[in-house]
Design a protein around this motif. Sequence first.
Motif, PDB file in Angstrom:
ATOM      1  N   GLN A 134       2.957  10.841   4.920  1.00  0.00           N
ATOM      2  CA  GLN A 134       3.173   9.873   3.793  1.00  0.00           C
ATOM      3  C   GLN A 134       4.018   8.629   4.339  1.00  0.00           C
ATOM      4  O   GLN A 134       3.440   7.445   4.128  1.00  0.00           O
ATOM      5  CB  GLN A 134       4.109  10.410   2.485  1.00  0.00           C
ATOM      6  N   ALA A 135       4.980   8.920   4.865  1.00  0.00           N
ATOM      7  CA  ALA A 135       5.678   7.694   5.560  1.00  0.00           C
ATOM      8  C   ALA A 135       5.102   6.973   6.700  1.00  0.00           C
ATOM      9  O   ALA A 135       4.972   5.876   6.584  1.00  0.00           O
ATOM     10  CB  ALA A 135       7.040   8.288   6.185  1.00  0.00           C
ATOM     11  N   LEU A 136       4.337   7.806   7.623  1.00  0.00           N
ATOM     12  CA  LEU A 136       3.509   7.189   8.501  1.00  0.00           C
ATOM     13  C   LEU A 136       2.511   6.344   7.988  1.00  0.00           C
ATOM     14  O   LEU A 136       2.131   4.966   8.300  1.00  0.00           O
ATOM     15  CB  LEU A 136       2.795   8.295   9.371  1.00  0.00           C
ATOM     16  N   ALA A 137       1.652   6.751   6.932  1.00  0.00           N
ATOM     17  CA  ALA A 137       0.555   5.953   6.295  1.00  0.00           C
ATOM     18  C   ALA A 137       1.182   4.837   5.693  1.00  0.00           C
ATOM     19  O   ALA A 137       0.460   3.430   5.832  1.00  0.00           O
ATOM     20  CB  ALA A 137       0.020   6.781   4.976  1.00  0.00           C
ATOM     21  N   LEU A 138       2.182   4.839   5.049  1.00  0.00           N
ATOM     22  CA  LEU A 138       2.927   3.291   4.397  1.00  0.00           C
ATOM     23  C   LEU A 138       3.171   2.711   5.622  1.00  0.00           C
ATOM     24  O   LEU A 138       3.013   1.329   5.366  1.00  0.00           O
ATOM     25  CB  LEU A 138       4.021   3.643   3.522  1.00  0.00           C
ATOM     26  N   GLN A 139       3.940   3.303   6.530  1.00  0.00           N
ATOM     27  CA  GLN A 139       4.206   2.132   7.699  1.00  0.00           C
ATOM     28  C   GLN A 139       3.045   1.801   8.456  1.00  0.00           C
ATOM     29  O   GLN A 139       3.153   0.345   8.613  1.00  0.00           O
ATOM     30  CB  GLN A 139       5.054   3.044   8.802  1.00  0.00           C
ATOM     31  N   MET A 140       1.947   2.021   8.479  1.00  0.00           N
ATOM     32  CA  MET A 140       0.697   1.669   9.249  1.00  0.00           C
ATOM     33  C   MET A 140       0.135   0.516   8.223  1.00  0.00           C
ATOM     34  O   MET A 140      -0.110  -0.716   9.065  1.00  0.00           O
ATOM     35  CB  MET A 140      -0.418   2.760   9.130  1.00  0.00           C
ATOM     36  N   VAL A 141       0.352   0.527   7.170  1.00  0.00           N
ATOM     37  CA  VAL A 141      -0.361  -0.560   6.170  1.00  0.00           C
ATOM     38  C   VAL A 141       0.604  -1.895   6.170  1.00  0.00           C
ATOM     39  O   VAL A 141       0.289  -2.931   6.198  1.00  0.00           O
ATOM     40  CB  VAL A 141      -0.817  -0.184   4.694  1.00  0.00           C
ATOM     41  N   VAL A 142       1.921  -1.393   6.052  1.00  0.00           N
ATOM     42  CA  VAL A 142       3.028  -2.564   6.087  1.00  0.00           C
ATOM     43  C   VAL A 142       2.874  -3.122   7.301  1.00  0.00           C
ATOM     44  O   VAL A 142       3.164  -4.388   7.569  1.00  0.00           O
ATOM     45  CB  VAL A 142       4.490  -1.914   5.884  1.00  0.00           C
ATOM     46  N   ASP A 143       2.666  -2.476   8.821  1.00  0.00           N
ATOM     47  CA  ASP A 143       2.725  -3.129   9.936  1.00  0.00           C
ATOM     48  C   ASP A 143       1.044  -3.760  10.309  1.00  0.00           C
ATOM     49  O   ASP A 143       1.056  -4.405  11.313  1.00  0.00           O
ATOM     50  CB  ASP A 143       2.927  -2.336  10.921  1.00  0.00           C
ATOM     51  N   ASP A 144       0.062  -3.593   9.415  1.00  0.00           N
ATOM     52  CA  ASP A 144      -1.184  -3.706   9.851  1.00  0.00           C
ATOM     53  C   ASP A 144      -1.317  -5.514   9.681  1.00  0.00           C
ATOM     54  O   ASP A 144      -0.890  -5.957   8.777  1.00  0.00           O
ATOM     55  CB  ASP A 144      -2.209  -3.216   8.822  1.00  0.00           C
ATOM     56  N   PRO A 145      -1.769  -6.132  10.832  1.00  0.00           N
ATOM     57  CA  PRO A 145      -1.937  -7.701  11.046  1.00  0.00           C
ATOM     58  C   PRO A 145      -2.798  -8.070  10.144  1.00  0.00           C
ATOM     59  O   PRO A 145      -2.906  -9.313  10.255  1.00  0.00           O
ATOM     60  CB  PRO A 145      -1.946  -7.918  12.459  1.00  0.00           C
ATOM     61  N   GLY A 146      -3.555  -7.471   9.373  1.00  0.00           N
ATOM     62  CA  GLY A 146      -4.734  -8.020   8.824  1.00  0.00           C
ATOM     63  C   GLY A 146      -4.259  -9.041   7.560  1.00  0.00           C
ATOM     64  O   GLY A 146      -3.251  -8.917   7.282  1.00  0.00           O
ATOM     65  N   PRO A 147      -5.310  -9.573   7.222  1.00  0.00           N
ATOM     66  CA  PRO A 147      -4.989 -10.518   5.864  1.00  0.00           C
ATOM     67  C   PRO A 147      -4.671  -9.572   4.708  1.00  0.00           C
ATOM     68  O   PRO A 147      -4.911  -8.379   4.524  1.00  0.00           O
ATOM     69  CB  PRO A 147      -6.387 -11.103   5.547  1.00  0.00           C
ATOM     70  N   CYS A 148      -3.831 -10.138   3.885  1.00  0.00           N
ATOM     71  CA  CYS A 148      -3.476  -9.580   2.428  1.00  0.00           C
ATOM     72  C   CYS A 148      -2.661  -8.256   2.705  1.00  0.00           C
ATOM     73  O   CYS A 148      -2.770  -7.133   1.831  1.00  0.00           O
ATOM     74  CB  CYS A 148      -4.582  -9.503   1.513  1.00  0.00           C
ATOM     75  N   ARG A 149      -1.772  -8.166   3.802  1.00  0.00           N
ATOM     76  CA  ARG A 149      -1.162  -7.068   3.925  1.00  0.00           C
ATOM     77  C   ARG A 149      -0.223  -6.543   2.889  1.00  0.00           C
ATOM     78  O   ARG A 149      -0.226  -5.522   2.793  1.00  0.00           O
ATOM     79  CB  ARG A 149      -0.448  -7.252   5.503  1.00  0.00           C
ATOM     80  N   ALA A 150       0.419  -7.536   2.269  1.00  0.00           N
ATOM     81  CA  ALA A 150       1.522  -7.148   1.002  1.00  0.00           C
ATOM     82  C   ALA A 150       0.518  -6.602  -0.217  1.00  0.00           C
ATOM     83  O   ALA A 150       1.072  -5.629  -0.629  1.00  0.00           O
ATOM     84  CB  ALA A 150       1.761  -8.519   0.789  1.00  0.00           C
ATOM     85  N   GLU A 151      -0.484  -7.252  -0.498  1.00  0.00           N
ATOM     86  CA  GLU A 151      -1.497  -6.673  -1.535  1.00  0.00           C
ATOM     87  C   GLU A 151      -1.894  -5.160  -1.322  1.00  0.00           C
ATOM     88  O   GLU A 151      -1.759  -4.467  -2.198  1.00  0.00           O
ATOM     89  CB  GLU A 151      -2.727  -7.599  -1.815  1.00  0.00           C
TER      90      GLU A 151
END
Length: 345
Positions: A134-151
């Motif tokens: 779970q933690a790894l999955a959330l960290q991946m999307v938080v660190d993903d440099p693509g557009p609309c990362r926050a959303e």
Amino acid sequence: MSTLDTSSTGLQALLSPGAVRAAVLPVVRQQISSLEPTLARICSYHLGFTDEHGDPSGAASGKLTRASLMTAAAQGVGLRPEDVRIPAAALELLHNSTLVHDDIIDADELRRGRPAAWKVFGVGPAILAGDALQALALQMVVDDPGPCRAEISSAFAEALRLVLSGQSRELTVRLGSGTGIAEYDRILEEKTSALLQCALVTPALRAGSPEHVLTALRGAGRHLGLAFQIFNDVEDVWGDPAVTGKPVRGDIGRRNPSFPVLAGLSAGGPPSERLRELWHSDGTSAAHLQEMADLIEESGGRHRAEQRSRNHLESALEDLGRAGLSPAATAELTALFDRIVNRTA
């Protein structure tokens, strides 16, 4: 960010199971290897990468259903597969975290035809491994440099919150047979539909799609989850363990009220009354479970479940049509929805 206009034939090649696996699994493997060694070993085993000794394994690593949905939806809003490769891999990790925990909660000893992670490594280490995913999955999307990362990060966090809510609610209602269909649907919307909605909505968020597209995709994911889980409930009672990878009638053995059971109990008449009597007894023998399965079918529970699954699949396809995705992607998602629900080839 690049866009893509592809033919139906080209899209099928890009979205084939082999192509999705080739795109997503290397990311999953790389991320798993970054975990603490013991957790990495448990997660690698659960995902089928290694055996219990840490040696390479040819075991199945799942169908990557959510990654396939996300990749197809990405094509539908004009993105390339690589535009959603990281969130697709992250969603598979999030999904697998729920499987690790589900096996512990349900005391299921098999997963994909071999011993579940908790049976091999123990309950405590397996819980931590699920938490790590779970933690790894959330960290991946938080660190993903693509557009609309926050959303996208917010969508993942909300999906996880809903899954946990559904799992908790399921533990509460499984204690009795008085669960209503509405409560059952709510559990499925949280526990099953949430991740499917996330898979379909993430590409639209990345592409900056308008709200009506997001709403349609959420609706498609909701109904797809309900259709899938209800059909899965049917398989638990009458399915082939060689296909499901789990023992038959596990839910009714645990007295976990699934849709066929709830439909059978609410039908009325002698079969329903006898089913209720057996449900409240402690019997778990093969003969006891067989009689319960026969009574569920005799009372119409199986028929109602299969019909309701088909109805939700039809609603999912209607919502998908309202999303206005590219024709080729819509056709591919239509076929994928059917494969997910009915386990067609």
